[in-house]
Design an enzyme around this catalytic site. Structure first.
Site, PDB file in Angstrom:
ATOM      1  N   THR A 185     -23.006  68.591 128.291  1.00 28.72           N
ATOM      2  CA  THR A 185     -23.107  69.993 129.009  1.00 28.72           C
ATOM      3  C   THR A 185     -23.376  70.847 127.759  1.00 28.72           C
ATOM      4  OG1 THR A 185     -20.831  70.433 128.136  1.00 28.72           O
ATOM      5  CG2 THR A 185     -21.070  69.552 130.523  1.00 28.72           C
ATOM      6  N   TRP A 442     -10.970  93.460 138.228  1.00 30.92           N
ATOM      7  CA  TRP A 442     -12.244  92.470 137.970  1.00 30.92           C
ATOM      8  C   TRP A 442     -13.358  93.026 138.457  1.00 30.92           C
ATOM      9  CZ3 TRP A 442     -10.468  86.635 137.755  1.00 30.92           C
ATOM     10  CH2 TRP A 442      -9.474  86.429 136.660  1.00 30.92           C
TER      11      TRP A 442
END
Ligand code: AMP
Length: 538
Positions: A185, A442
């Site tokens: 990754t 958020w």
């Protein structure tokens, strides 16, 4: 009581042998580095994978040895997929866009024995070779005529390497949990981490990810995977194409809009697969040249969120359904797909596009839940968002060479924040590290970006949260213009004003010539966040 059925092991060599018997004449077409189109069949490909496997045996390659590739989507890379894993060795795909230090780290960490490389990437290997501790040889994926000159001694030419080998092999049999391939990754912090797939996970994933209600591959499919074969096994497509006899059309090194468009037209491609940035280029090219993609029925878009403007453009300009998918390296990669449903028949297009911006429902093989920071399961009503956790037979249990499990109570934390609704539709709100925390609430950077690219003068958008004296963090919007329409700060803010909540409106809009992308094409926000961290504190 146990069932009485065979315990046949799921091996990649089994997929190859199935294809030889049942899909032998399916074509594989590649745009080549050497120039021109290469065309052969699954039968030809399989013969060459076997020659390759025999050549590897001559090098004394054994089960568990790791062999790296650094190559574009092309027929020789495909031969490596089956030839290496078929032996029980491990195919380690290297991403040529990684920084040299990452490549050194990855090759040494994996203890790669050989590297098979496309000629244009050879300078990358030359640059790091003196620091590669375990590599015994470099094989260039070309023929004698096109062998590049190099500072590396004893380069091996792929065509010579396999030339004299037998086309027959008896594949070894081993446990289906044996490792088959490895992909690291490209994390933004810390060293890259390896995801080690098994034969079982690879075969199961290819099987379920491409079944009827998922990617839907059949022998009538002509697919063009722009999603790289050096990242998560090109979403499992090479294996699945062999299972179902779907024709693959590889772009080779040419992934610009014009080359892709030409290949689509000449090969009558009906399915496209790749990340959004590639399609932006294709859509711009077709728009400027007034071309309709007549043969294409569906475009699978994943890796980053598919903006509504893209869903709409494919539908309205090309009569083509955008199949939005989500997943990650640790999941082989597919987790969800937003497939066409009978209900969509009666929806007006705007309503349908809205649904298509969601990442879709879990494919069989992936269970999902959202949880809060304490690990408590949150309701699936489409509003509450939490950490997205997954579970399944092709999902990671631990990273390569790590002794610790990567799981939390048996579930893998994807690092994504999401909602799930009553019908199972999952919507990514953000990466947990990218979500903007403004005054305790958020803001989704992804939502803002996707809305901003709907402005007719915007080619690409990126939103990051930066420090703010009063609100803690506020969004900054970065824009790359497409040159098609007038585009300035006021027009962008005006465009957003009736599409997002007022308190979500970015505090500033900054125009750049290009945005930074990571090795897999995703927006790289770390640099922008760092460079602009004081932008609102002045
Ligand atoms: P990678 O492992 O490099 O393929 O990256 C996986 C990550 O990409 C996921 O965890 C998501 O954050 C992001 N991603 C993948 N597909 C999508 C999508 N359709 N929409 C939004 N984010 C996505």
């Amino acid at each position: 009581m146990l069932g009485n059925m065979m315990n046949e092991q799921l091996l990649i060599s089994g997929v190859l042998e199935h294809a030889i018997k049942n899909n032998a004449n399916t074509e594989i077409v590649s745009n080549t580095i050497e120039g021109g189109i290469h065309r052969y069949t699954i039968k030809d490909s399989a013969k060459r994978s076997k020659k390759l496997a025999n050549a590897l045996l001559n090098l004394n390659i054994k089960e568990g040895d790791i062999i790296a590739t650094m190559a574009v989507n092309s027929y020789r890379h495909l031969e490596l997929y089956f030839g290496i894993s078929g032996l029980g060795a491990v195919l380690h795909t290297l991403n040529p866009r990684l920084f040299p230090d990452d490549i050194k780290y990855i090759v040494n960490h994996a203890e790669d024995k050989y590297i098979f490389v496309d000629a244009p990437f050879l300078p990358i290997i030359e640059n790091v070779i003196s620091d590669l501790k375990t590599v015994k040889g470099i094989v260039v994926l070309t023929d004698k005529e096109h062998m590049p000159s190099s500072s590396i001694k004893n380069l091996i030419c792929y065509e010579d390497f396999i030339d004299d080998e037998s086309e027959e092999i008896v594949w070894p049999e081993f446990d289906e949990n044996t490792a088959s391939s490895l992909c690291y990754t490209s994390g933004t912090t810390g060293n890259p981490k390896g995801v080690l797939y098994s034969h079982r996970s690879t075969v199961l994933h290819a099987w379920y990810a491409t079944a009827g209600n998922a990617m839907n591959l059949t022998s009538e499919t002509v697919l063009l995977p722009v999603v790289p074969m050096f990242h998560v096994n090109a979403w499992g497509i090479p294996y699945a194409s062999f299972m179902y006899g779907a024709k693959m059309v590889f772009p080779g090194p040419f992934t610009d809009g014009e080359s892709i468009c030409n290949l689509i037209t000449s090969e009558k491609v009906n399915q496209l697969m790749g990340v959004p940035t590639v399609w932006l280029d294709l859509l711009n090219y077709t728009e400027k040249n007034n071309i309709k993609l007549e043969s294409v029925n569906s475009v699978l878009v994943g890796g980053s969120a598919a903006p509504k403007a893209m869903i709409k453009a494919f539908q309205e300009k090309h009569d083509c359904f955008l199949l939005h998918g989500w997943g990650m390296t640790e999941m082989s990669p597919l987790g969800t797909l937003n497939s066409y449903t009978p209900e969509m028949d009666s929806m007006d297009l705007e309503e349908r596009y809205e649904i298509q911006t969601s990442q879709g429902r879990a494919v069989y093989g992936c269970s999902m839940k959202i949880v809060n920071d304490e690990g408590e399961v949150l309701p699936n009503e489409g509003k509450t968002f939490g950490r997205l956790m997954v579970k399944g037979p092709a999902i990671i249990e631990r990273y390569f060479k790590s002794n610790e499990t990567a799981l939390e109570d048996g579930w893998f934390d994807t690092g994504d924040v999401a909602t799930i609704d009553t019908h199972g539709y999952m919507r990514i709100v953000d990466r947990s590290k990218d979500v903007i925390k403004s005054g305790g609430e958020w803001i989704s950077s992804i939502d803002l970006e996707n809305t901003a690219v709907g402005h007719p003068g915007v080619a690409e958008a990126c939103v990051v949260g930066v420090a703010h004296a009063k609100w803690d963090e506020r969004p900054l919007l970065f824009i790359v213009k497409n040159g098609l329409e007038e585009c300035d700060k006021d027009s962008v803010l005006d465009y957003l004003s009736d599409k997002v909540a007022k308190w979500w409106l970015p505090d500033d809009v900054i125009f750049l010539d290009e945005l930074p992308h990571g090795a897999t094409g995703k927006l790289l926000k770390t640099g922008l966040r760092e460079d602009y961290k004081k932008h609102l504190m002045k």
